[in-house]
Write an enzyme that holds these catalytic residues in place. Sequence first.
Site, PDB file in Angstrom:
ATOM      1  N   HIS A   1       0.826  -1.205   0.000  1.00 50.88           N
ATOM      2  CA  HIS A   1       0.000   0.000   0.000  1.00 50.88           C
ATOM      3  C   HIS A   1       0.860   1.254   0.000  1.00 50.88           C
ATOM      4  O   HIS A   1       0.439   2.310   0.447  1.00 50.88           O
ATOM      5  CB  HIS A   1      -0.907   0.033   1.229  1.00 50.88           C
ATOM      6  CG  HIS A   1      -1.855  -1.106   1.298  1.00 50.88           C
ATOM      7  ND1 HIS A   1      -1.552  -2.278   1.950  1.00 50.88           N
ATOM      8  CD2 HIS A   1      -3.093  -1.268   0.769  1.00 50.88           C
ATOM      9  CE1 HIS A   1      -2.574  -3.112   1.836  1.00 50.88           C
ATOM     10  NE2 HIS A   1      -3.516  -2.523   1.118  1.00 50.88           N
TER      11      HIS A   1
ATOM     12  N   GLY B   1      -5.508  11.411   4.438  1.00 51.51           N
ATOM     13  CA  GLY B   1      -6.198  12.624   4.020  1.00 51.51           C
ATOM     14  C   GLY B   1      -7.256  12.356   2.971  1.00 51.51           C
ATOM     15  O   GLY B   1      -8.362  12.909   3.021  1.00 51.51           O
TER      16      GLY B   1
ATOM     17  N   GLY C   1      -8.875   9.452   2.434  1.00 49.98           N
ATOM     18  CA  GLY C   1      -9.978   8.716   3.030  1.00 49.98           C
ATOM     19  C   GLY C   1     -10.857   9.586   3.906  1.00 49.98           C
ATOM     20  O   GLY C   1     -12.093   9.508   3.861  1.00 49.98           O
TER      21      GLY C   1
ATOM     22  N   GLY D   1      -4.159  10.036  12.455  1.00 51.12           N
ATOM     23  CA  GLY D   1      -5.501   9.959  13.013  1.00 51.12           C
ATOM     24  C   GLY D   1      -5.684  10.871  14.214  1.00 51.12           C
ATOM     25  O   GLY D   1      -6.749  11.480  14.400  1.00 51.12           O
TER      26      GLY D   1
END
Length: 609
Positions: A217, A435, A437, A591
Amino acid sequence: MTRLFNDPTDFAEELVDGLVAAHQNRIRRVPGGVVRTDRAAPGTVAVVIGGGSGHHPAFGGLVGAGLAHGAAMGDLFASPSARQIRSVAEAVDAGGGVLLSYGNYAGDVLHFGLAQEQLHAAGIPCRSVAVTDDVASADEARRADRRGIAGDLVVFKAASAAAEAGYDLDAVARVAAHANDRTRSFGVAFTGCTLPGAAEPLFTVPPGRMAVGMGIHGEPGIGEQDVPTADELAELFVTTLLAEIPADVTETGDRRAAVLLNGLGSVKYEELFVVYRRVAALLAEAGVEIIEPEVGELVTSFDMAGVSLTLTWLDDELARFWQAPADAPAYRKGGATQAGGTAPTGPAAGTAVHVTGSAAQAGTTDSAGSAGTTPGEQVGATAAEQAGSSVPATEESRAAAVRVLAALTAVRDAIEDAAEELGRIDAVAGDGDHGIGMTRGARACVDAAEAAVDSGAGAGTTLGRGAEAWADRAGGTSGALWGAALTALGAALGDQSRPDGPAVVTGVTAAETAVRRLGGAEVGDKTMIDVLTPFASALSSQITAGTALPDAWGSAAVVADRAAADTSALLPRRGRARPLAEKSLGTPDAGAVSLALIVRAVHGVLTDR
């Protein structure tokens, strides 16, 4: 870099449209992903796989005869939402139950766990197997913490072939878990990947160097070394994987293996063949019998220049399923055909798989073993269920809903303004999509909340509908957690009264409880909990002392800002950043930063009397 796109936020949806258009004889679109054009025979098990987009042929390219019955496809590098997964599973359920399988990433574990719980509640038997093949992401003693990379294909293939052979749900789950236990992978990268619309790759590697042990990812590797020759890379791969042969393989002495040399996006097939030539020779020297090897792009990471090697140690059953025919858009083997109307024959016996504990412990779970949620926390329930009320809203609550919408709009605007910086922070030790998401989730939340207000909904229902939309559109870990948090807050506010300070404290405390239970994090793990817990405590203290809500929220927001900054000194113990903990020192948690930003945005609305 990714060159061909329209609006980057539409990229994932448009690639699915194109995939289906190119393979209409094999797959069709359903809400949340794709499914086979044919239906499984009545009473048989359906296999549903999934994950974020950007890994083709995983996941939609692996749907077809002899492989998965459906794939839930999230946005770029973000897990599909529980609603997407449930939609795909319901579309392919043939009465024999559903096996869910996916890579072991926090967002996937959360959303697939929620979907499994919801399917079970709807009367559809369900099991889950999370793939944990990446040896670089955790040591052997913590195999349940490992990531799923190219080994996904082998596990999906084994489970699907078992389903095609007529195995029952417990037996299909057993086969998938066994394949996962027998699979090991290790990868390297020479460059990072660049998401559509991004100016820079998610990570960079100095010229002449290669990242070792990277994820799929955009996560950087756990180390770096000089770029080797093709033969030296083959030796690194084989030496690493032969150092961890499963114990039951060593005991039986059966040294047959499925071998996958996987290109991650930009390494050419010719280069892969040069590497594989030496891999095959080294495995032969080690006495390993290679069964039907695969060389090519199997599980990719956009345009990442990288390679991984996977070994799955086979026994008779796994060898039979690995060699079984398959016919999917991006993977074909043997003479598989679309299913007919008769039930397949084959053994239905198998050891039932039951794992206690939460689904955050990777492996196989039974239908009650999801990510530790309670039914009230399920993202994807009806709006009335989410808000904790099925009674029409009072005038006071409808007025409060307008204020809720204003707060959510301010949150969306703040996130949009900070999206690039949030992505930069996340990319230090993660995949850089935080950012993106959060922006998707906040936009969807505002749209749903606006529709709720227009329909006369109260504050609780407005938050509940926004929560469901946030979780569904954002996907990923943050989507699940924000969906749960807003659901809990909405349930506390309800639709019958004007929310006051104590009601808001009750809601924020409920949100903290929901996030803790769903994500499993504690203070000190370098997550949003490191901000949410001190914020909730400070807000409660201020309200108890008689401080008005706007002033109490403002004081607690100062605490949240400080707590977010303090995460810079922490090492992550959960999520995708955990394998790269040292890299995150000196950088706050994305987060935590986004939560503090949201708290500050809401304060602006509260003070606007």
